[in-house]
Design an enzyme around this catalytic site. Structure first.
Site, PDB file in Angstrom:
ATOM      1  N   GLY A  62       0.773  -1.236   0.000  1.00 22.61           N
ATOM      2  CA  GLY A  62       0.000   0.000   0.000  1.00 22.61           C
ATOM      3  C   GLY A  62       0.806   1.290   0.000  1.00 22.61           C
ATOM      4  O   GLY A  62       0.402   2.291  -0.573  1.00 22.61           O
ATOM      5  N   GLU A  93       3.800   4.294   6.084  1.00 15.60           N
ATOM      6  CA  GLU A  93       2.560   3.508   5.968  1.00 15.60           C
ATOM      7  C   GLU A  93       1.570   4.200   5.032  1.00 15.60           C
ATOM      8  O   GLU A  93       1.603   5.423   4.885  1.00 15.60           O
ATOM      9  CB  GLU A  93       1.915   3.370   7.350  1.00 15.60           C
ATOM     10  CG  GLU A  93       2.177   2.036   8.026  1.00 15.60           C
ATOM     11  CD  GLU A  93       1.311   0.900   7.482  1.00 15.60           C
ATOM     12  OE1 GLU A  93       0.823   0.978   6.331  1.00 15.60           O
ATOM     13  OE2 GLU A  93       1.123  -0.074   8.224  1.00 15.60           O
ATOM     14  N   ASP A  94       0.687   3.422   4.450  1.00 21.07           N
ATOM     15  CA  ASP A  94      -0.356   4.002   3.611  1.00 21.07           C
ATOM     16  C   ASP A  94      -1.493   4.572   4.454  1.00 21.07           C
ATOM     17  O   ASP A  94      -1.895   5.704   4.295  1.00 21.07           O
ATOM     18  CB  ASP A  94      -0.892   2.963   2.603  1.00 21.07           C
ATOM     19  CG  ASP A  94      -1.323   1.646   3.254  1.00 21.07           C
ATOM     20  OD1 ASP A  94      -1.122   1.458   4.475  1.00 21.07           O
ATOM     21  OD2 ASP A  94      -1.855   0.784   2.532  1.00 21.07           O
ATOM     22  N   ASP A 121      -5.782   2.283  10.085  1.00 19.47           N
ATOM     23  CA  ASP A 121      -7.221   2.056  10.228  1.00 19.47           C
ATOM     24  C   ASP A 121      -7.518   1.675  11.683  1.00 19.47           C
ATOM     25  O   ASP A 121      -7.702   2.548  12.523  1.00 19.47           O
ATOM     26  CB  ASP A 121      -7.631   0.970   9.226  1.00 19.47           C
ATOM     27  CG  ASP A 121      -9.126   0.691   9.223  1.00 19.47           C
ATOM     28  OD1 ASP A 121      -9.873   1.476   9.823  1.00 19.47           O
ATOM     29  OD2 ASP A 121      -9.549  -0.314   8.634  1.00 19.47           O
ATOM     30  N   ARG A 155      -4.842   0.334  -7.220  1.00 19.40           N
ATOM     31  CA  ARG A 155      -3.635   0.933  -6.643  1.00 19.40           C
ATOM     32  C   ARG A 155      -3.059   2.014  -7.556  1.00 19.40           C
ATOM     33  O   ARG A 155      -2.371   2.918  -7.105  1.00 19.40           O
ATOM     34  CB  ARG A 155      -2.552  -0.129  -6.426  1.00 19.40           C
ATOM     35  CG  ARG A 155      -2.870  -1.167  -5.360  1.00 19.40           C
ATOM     36  CD  ARG A 155      -1.613  -1.961  -5.021  1.00 19.40           C
ATOM     37  NE  ARG A 155      -1.907  -3.229  -4.376  1.00 19.40           N
ATOM     38  CZ  ARG A 155      -2.073  -3.380  -3.051  1.00 19.40           C
ATOM     39  NH1 ARG A 155      -1.966  -2.352  -2.254  1.00 19.40           N
ATOM     40  NH2 ARG A 155      -2.329  -4.563  -2.549  1.00 19.40           N
ATOM     41  N   PHE A 172     -13.934   3.219   3.402  1.00 20.76           N
ATOM     42  CA  PHE A 172     -12.911   2.455   2.692  1.00 20.76           C
ATOM     43  C   PHE A 172     -12.476   3.230   1.452  1.00 20.76           C
ATOM     44  O   PHE A 172     -13.295   3.582   0.612  1.00 20.76           O
ATOM     45  CB  PHE A 172     -13.431   1.066   2.320  1.00 20.76           C
ATOM     46  CG  PHE A 172     -12.315   0.127   1.971  1.00 20.76           C
ATOM     47  CD1 PHE A 172     -11.624  -0.540   2.964  1.00 20.76           C
ATOM     48  CD2 PHE A 172     -11.938  -0.052   0.642  1.00 20.76           C
ATOM     49  CE1 PHE A 172     -10.565  -1.384   2.646  1.00 20.76           C
ATOM     50  CE2 PHE A 172     -10.890  -0.896   0.313  1.00 20.76           C
ATOM     51  CZ  PHE A 172     -10.207  -1.558   1.322  1.00 20.76           C
TER      52      PHE A 172
HETATM   53  P1  IMP Z   1      -5.171  -1.694  10.386  1.00 14.32           P
HETATM   54  O1  IMP Z   1      -4.362  -2.800  10.998  1.00 14.32           O
HETATM   55  O2  IMP Z   1      -6.654  -1.888  10.644  1.00 14.32           O
HETATM   56  O3  IMP Z   1      -4.719  -0.312  10.818  1.00 14.32           O
HETATM   57  O4  IMP Z   1      -5.071  -1.818   8.816  1.00 14.32           O
HETATM   58  C1  IMP Z   1      -3.910  -1.569   8.151  1.00 14.32           C
HETATM   59  C2  IMP Z   1      -3.898  -1.956   6.691  1.00 14.32           C
HETATM   60  O5  IMP Z   1      -5.172  -2.316   6.157  1.00 14.32           O
HETATM   61  C3  IMP Z   1      -3.453  -0.766   5.872  1.00 14.32           C
HETATM   62  O6  IMP Z   1      -2.045  -0.662   5.859  1.00 14.32           O
HETATM   63  C4  IMP Z   1      -4.076  -1.067   4.522  1.00 14.32           C
HETATM   64  O7  IMP Z   1      -3.245  -1.899   3.735  1.00 14.32           O
HETATM   65  C5  IMP Z   1      -5.352  -1.774   4.853  1.00 14.32           C
HETATM   66  N1  IMP Z   1      -6.457  -0.795   4.866  1.00 14.32           N
HETATM   67  C6  IMP Z   1      -7.085  -0.272   5.940  1.00 14.32           C
HETATM   68  N2  IMP Z   1      -8.037   0.597   5.581  1.00 14.32           N
HETATM   69  C7  IMP Z   1      -8.015   0.656   4.231  1.00 14.32           C
HETATM   70  C8  IMP Z   1      -8.759   1.397   3.240  1.00 14.32           C
HETATM   71  O8  IMP Z   1      -9.645   2.234   3.520  1.00 14.32           O
HETATM   72  N3  IMP Z   1      -8.432   1.173   1.948  1.00 14.32           N
HETATM   73  C9  IMP Z   1      -7.470   0.281   1.556  1.00 14.32           C
HETATM   74  N4  IMP Z   1      -6.739  -0.416   2.443  1.00 14.32           N
HETATM   75  C10 IMP Z   1      -7.010  -0.239   3.768  1.00 14.32           C
HETATM   76 MG    MG Z   2      -4.441  -3.037   1.096  1.00 15.81          MG
END
Ligand code: IMP
Ligand code: MG
Length: 191
Positions: free
Chosen positions: A43, A98-99, A102, A164, A151
């Site tokens: 990401g 990081e991208d 969430d 992407r 999302f």
């Molecule tokens: P977390 O562990 O819930 O913080 O999720 C982290 C990962 O989930 C990110 O690094 C993304 O790759 C993916 N992710 C979370 N939210 C989104 C979104 O809105 N769009 C696309 N990928 C997401």
């Molecule tokens: Mg992803």
């Protein structure tokens, strides 16, 4: 605009401007140090490529591939390192790129792992910070944009490994999810 996109949240121009700002700030704060940019694939690919060019300092890059177990929309906090870094980070000034944060569980886990490897410093730069209540409090040191808890795709971020390559960040039309859920390769939360 791509036919599957309902709304653009962050334009290409806004992305460029923000990346330049972050690059300037990081260049200023890391003055005199050699930094290691650590990209969490896939990401953060686009963001890191642009950010690196906006930083005017000697720097190294390394890449990590992680995958989080979980359902389509919730991450479980259990993260598997699919590809680890090539070099040790001990004594280095590491900036984790990081991208999106969430739930924060992935970042929390990664920081725990990286801290045990004794970097000289460890900071986080995320393009997007989702506004939501979190189980684990994680505060990125550098942040590009805050977005509501929706999302999003584009500029590295995927839905079922697609979108992407969009040059902006947007939200998909609801029917795209519906089609995918009905289809044979229904999505998981891949990075
Ligand atoms: P977390 O562990 O819930 O913080 O999720 C982290 C990962 O989930 C990110 O690094 C993304 O790759 C993916 N992710 C979370 N939210 C989104 C979104 O809105 N769009 C696309 N990928 C997401
Ligand atoms: Mg992803």
């Amino acid at each position: 605009m791509h036919k599957d996109i309902e709304e653009v949240l962050i334009t290409e121009k806004q992305l460029q401007k923000k990346v330049e700002e972050l690059g300037r700030q990081i260049t200023h704060e890391y003055q005199g140090r050699t930094m290691l940019l650590l990209c969490v694939l896939k990401g953060a690919l686009m963001f890191m490529a642009d950010l690196a060019r906006a930083i005017d300092l000697p720097l190294e890059m390394d890449f990590m591939v992680v995958s989080s177990y979980g359902s389509a929309t919730e991450s479980s906090g259990v993260v598997r390192i699919v590809k680890d870094l090539e070099e040790p980070i001990e004594g280095k000034h590491v900036l984790l790129v990081e991208d999106i944060v969430d739930s924060g569980l992935t970042l929390h886990y990664l920081l725990d792992v990286l801290r045990t490897r004794k970097p000289a410093s460890l900071r986080v730069c995320t393009l997007i910070d989702k506004v939501k209540e979190r189980e684990k409090v994680v505060t990125p040191d550098y942040m590009g944009f805050q977005v509501a808890d929706r999302f999003v795709v584009g500029y590295g971020l995927d839905y079922a490994q697609r979108y992407r390559n969009l040059p902006y960040i947007g939200v998909l039309k609801p029917e795209v999810y519906q089609d995918a859920l009905d289809g044979p390769d229904a999505p998981g939360k891949e990075r």
